[in-house]
Design a protein around this motif. Structure first.
Motif, mmCIF file in Angstrom:
data_model
loop_
_atom_site.group_PDB
_atom_site.id
_atom_site.type_symbol
_atom_site.label_atom_id
_atom_site.label_comp_id
_atom_site.label_asym_id
_atom_site.label_seq_id
_atom_site.Cartn_x
_atom_site.Cartn_y
_atom_site.Cartn_z
ATOM 1 N N LEU A 175 46.494 49.288 45.153
ATOM 2 C CA LEU A 175 46.510 48.808 46.541
ATOM 3 C C LEU A 175 45.110 48.392 46.989
ATOM 4 O O LEU A 175 44.931 47.355 47.637
ATOM 5 C CB LEU A 175 47.061 49.904 47.449
ATOM 6 N N ILE A 176 44.103 49.197 46.628
ATOM 7 C CA ILE A 176 42.710 48.862 46.990
ATOM 8 C C ILE A 176 42.302 47.541 46.346
ATOM 9 O O ILE A 176 41.705 46.673 46.997
ATOM 10 C CB ILE A 176 41.756 49.993 46.542
ATOM 11 N N ASN A 232 47.306 32.749 52.806
ATOM 12 C CA ASN A 232 46.474 32.931 51.609
ATOM 13 C C ASN A 232 46.284 34.405 51.279
ATOM 14 O O ASN A 232 46.369 34.819 50.115
ATOM 15 C CB ASN A 232 45.099 32.287 51.822
ATOM 16 N N SER A 233 46.028 35.211 52.320
ATOM 17 C CA SER A 233 45.804 36.642 52.122
ATOM 18 C C SER A 233 47.050 37.316 51.552
ATOM 19 O O SER A 233 46.958 38.148 50.642
ATOM 20 C CB SER A 233 45.418 37.307 53.449
ATOM 21 N N ILE A 234 48.214 36.938 52.075
ATOM 22 C CA ILE A 234 49.480 37.521 51.600
ATOM 23 C C ILE A 234 49.727 37.142 50.142
ATOM 24 O O ILE A 234 50.113 37.982 49.316
ATOM 25 C CB ILE A 234 50.656 37.065 52.483
ATOM 26 N N ILE A 235 49.491 35.868 49.805
ATOM 27 C CA ILE A 235 49.704 35.398 48.431
ATOM 28 C C ILE A 235 48.778 36.133 47.459
ATOM 29 O O ILE A 235 49.201 36.568 46.382
ATOM 30 C CB ILE A 235 49.486 33.868 48.333
ATOM 31 N N LEU A 236 47.519 36.281 47.843
ATOM 32 C CA LEU A 236 46.557 36.985 46.990
ATOM 33 C C LEU A 236 46.945 38.453 46.811
ATOM 34 O O LEU A 236 46.872 39.001 45.707
ATOM 35 C CB LEU A 236 45.155 36.896 47.593
ATOM 36 N N PHE A 237 47.368 39.077 47.895
ATOM 37 C CA PHE A 237 47.782 40.481 47.839
ATOM 38 C C PHE A 237 48.991 40.655 46.916
ATOM 39 O O PHE A 237 49.011 41.521 46.041
ATOM 40 C CB PHE A 237 48.125 40.973 49.251
ATOM 41 N N LEU A 238 50.002 39.798 47.086
ATOM 42 C CA LEU A 238 51.224 39.912 46.295
ATOM 43 C C LEU A 238 50.979 39.626 44.810
ATOM 44 O O LEU A 238 51.576 40.267 43.944
ATOM 45 C CB LEU A 238 52.296 38.959 46.836
ATOM 46 N N SER A 239 50.095 38.674 44.518
ATOM 47 C CA SER A 239 49.832 38.341 43.112
ATOM 48 C C SER A 239 49.225 39.524 42.371
ATOM 49 O O SER A 239 49.589 39.812 41.227
ATOM 50 C CB SER A 239 48.904 37.118 43.008
ATOM 51 N N ALA A 240 48.299 40.243 43.031
ATOM 52 C CA ALA A 240 47.705 41.423 42.407
ATOM 53 C C ALA A 240 48.732 42.549 42.275
ATOM 54 O O ALA A 240 48.790 43.236 41.252
ATOM 55 C CB ALA A 240 46.499 41.901 43.223
ATOM 56 N N MET A 241 49.554 42.729 43.298
ATOM 57 C CA MET A 241 50.568 43.794 43.272
ATOM 58 C C MET A 241 51.606 43.529 42.186
ATOM 59 O O MET A 241 52.032 44.458 41.490
ATOM 60 C CB MET A 241 51.248 43.905 44.640
ATOM 61 N N ILE A 242 52.026 42.271 42.043
ATOM 62 C CA ILE A 242 53.027 41.925 41.023
ATOM 63 C C ILE A 242 52.512 42.260 39.624
ATOM 64 O O ILE A 242 53.200 42.895 38.820
ATOM 65 C CB ILE A 242 53.409 40.428 41.124
ATOM 66 N N GLY A 243 51.283 41.812 39.320
ATOM 67 C CA GLY A 243 50.700 42.093 38.008
ATOM 68 C C GLY A 243 50.532 43.581 37.755
ATOM 69 O O GLY A 243 50.853 44.083 36.683
ATOM 70 N N GLY A 244 50.047 44.305 38.772
ATOM 71 C CA GLY A 244 49.817 45.732 38.616
ATOM 72 C C GLY A 244 51.101 46.533 38.497
ATOM 73 O O GLY A 244 51.197 47.438 37.660
ATOM 74 N N LEU A 245 52.098 46.214 39.322
ATOM 75 C CA LEU A 245 53.373 46.941 39.277
ATOM 76 C C LEU A 245 54.110 46.699 37.970
ATOM 77 O O LEU A 245 54.783 47.598 37.451
ATOM 78 C CB LEU A 245 54.253 46.524 40.465
#
Length: 248
Positions: free
Chosen positions: A170-171, A4-17
């Motif tokens: 990242l934060i 769950n933590s990895i999925i949440l992290f990647l979803s935010a990174m994808i949108g931001g990048l």
């Protein structure tokens, strides 16, 4: 918890990048994604979260109170975020000092919101069996991607350096995973009771209600008929109902 933590992290990174890579992101595209995500989030809150909260726990009055508190707390957060979490991408440039403070307050408010989302994903069994986790996770991810996109579009107006923008992204991306971690350890560590977790769930459900309903209202500011918005909303609601049936 780790997945769950990895999925949440990647979803935010994808949108931001994506926002950092594409110089100009059409706000209409973000709005369409947000309407779908808002419809999904609203539907799982109405169809699953609220009925389960009221049905499985006897303190229904207090559950209702915490839902209201969560609703209005989100309203307070929006004073600092300017509605970035539901797609606002407009920003007015000011002096450096004001811009830095505005960017800082925006990040703090959004990280609080993201952290709270993570805490409830650590305990899906609070309102029912673990099957609810898949539906909730989907709703949060659908909301997080366009929110991160809008966030980075706004922050690019506050901060010119790409390195600083990446650090802030990242934060933000780590806020929800830290929420999952905190939610996982709060009860075992004796920092919150089982009843407290229920009230926390109700509080975040109030957040969801505020965000999703605001998306609907602001996607048609003139209150005109919009067949595209209606179709996207129905698709989001339909997917929420299907996913609820699938994970049950």
């Amino acid at each position: 918890m780790i997945i769950n933590s990895i999925i949440l992290f990647l979803s935010a990174m994808i949108g931001g990048l994506y926002a950092l890579k594409v110089t100009k992101t059409k706000e209409s595209q973000v709005k369409s994604i947000l309407v779908f995500a808002g419809s999904f989030l609203f539907s799982i809150t109405i169809v699953h979260i609220l009925p389960e909260l009221f049905e499985t726990h006897k303190d229904q009055f207090y559950i209702g109170i915490f839902i209201l508190i969560g609703f209005f707390f989100q309203q307070i957060l929006e004073y600092f975020t300017s509605g970035v979490e539901h797609g606002h991408m407009h920003v007015h440039k000011h002096g450096n000092e004001h811009s830095a403070w505005s960017g800082f307050s925006l990040m703090v408010a959004l990280c609080i919101h993201a952290f709270l989302e993570g805490t409830i994903l650590a305990h899906p069994d609070v309102i029912h069996g673990a099957h609810s986790q898949g539906t909730l996770l989907t709703g949060v991810v659908l909301h997080k991607i366009p929110a991160a996109l809008a966030l980075m579009t706004v922050l690019s107006c506050h901060y010119n350096q790409k390195k600083r923008q990446m650090i802030l992204l990242l934060i933000f991306a780590l806020a929800s995973p830290f929420g999952v971690l905190a939610g996982h350890w709060l009860e075992p560590a004796g920092l919150i009771s089982e009843e407290g977790m229920v009230m926390l769930f109700a509080f975040v459900a109030g957040n969801f209600l505020h965000i999703s309903t605001t998306i609907f209202i602001e996607s048609s500011p003139e209150h005109q008929w919009n067949s595209k918005k209606l179709i996207i909303s129905l698709l989001g609601a339909g997917l929420a109902i299907l996913s609820e049936s699938f994970f049950s």
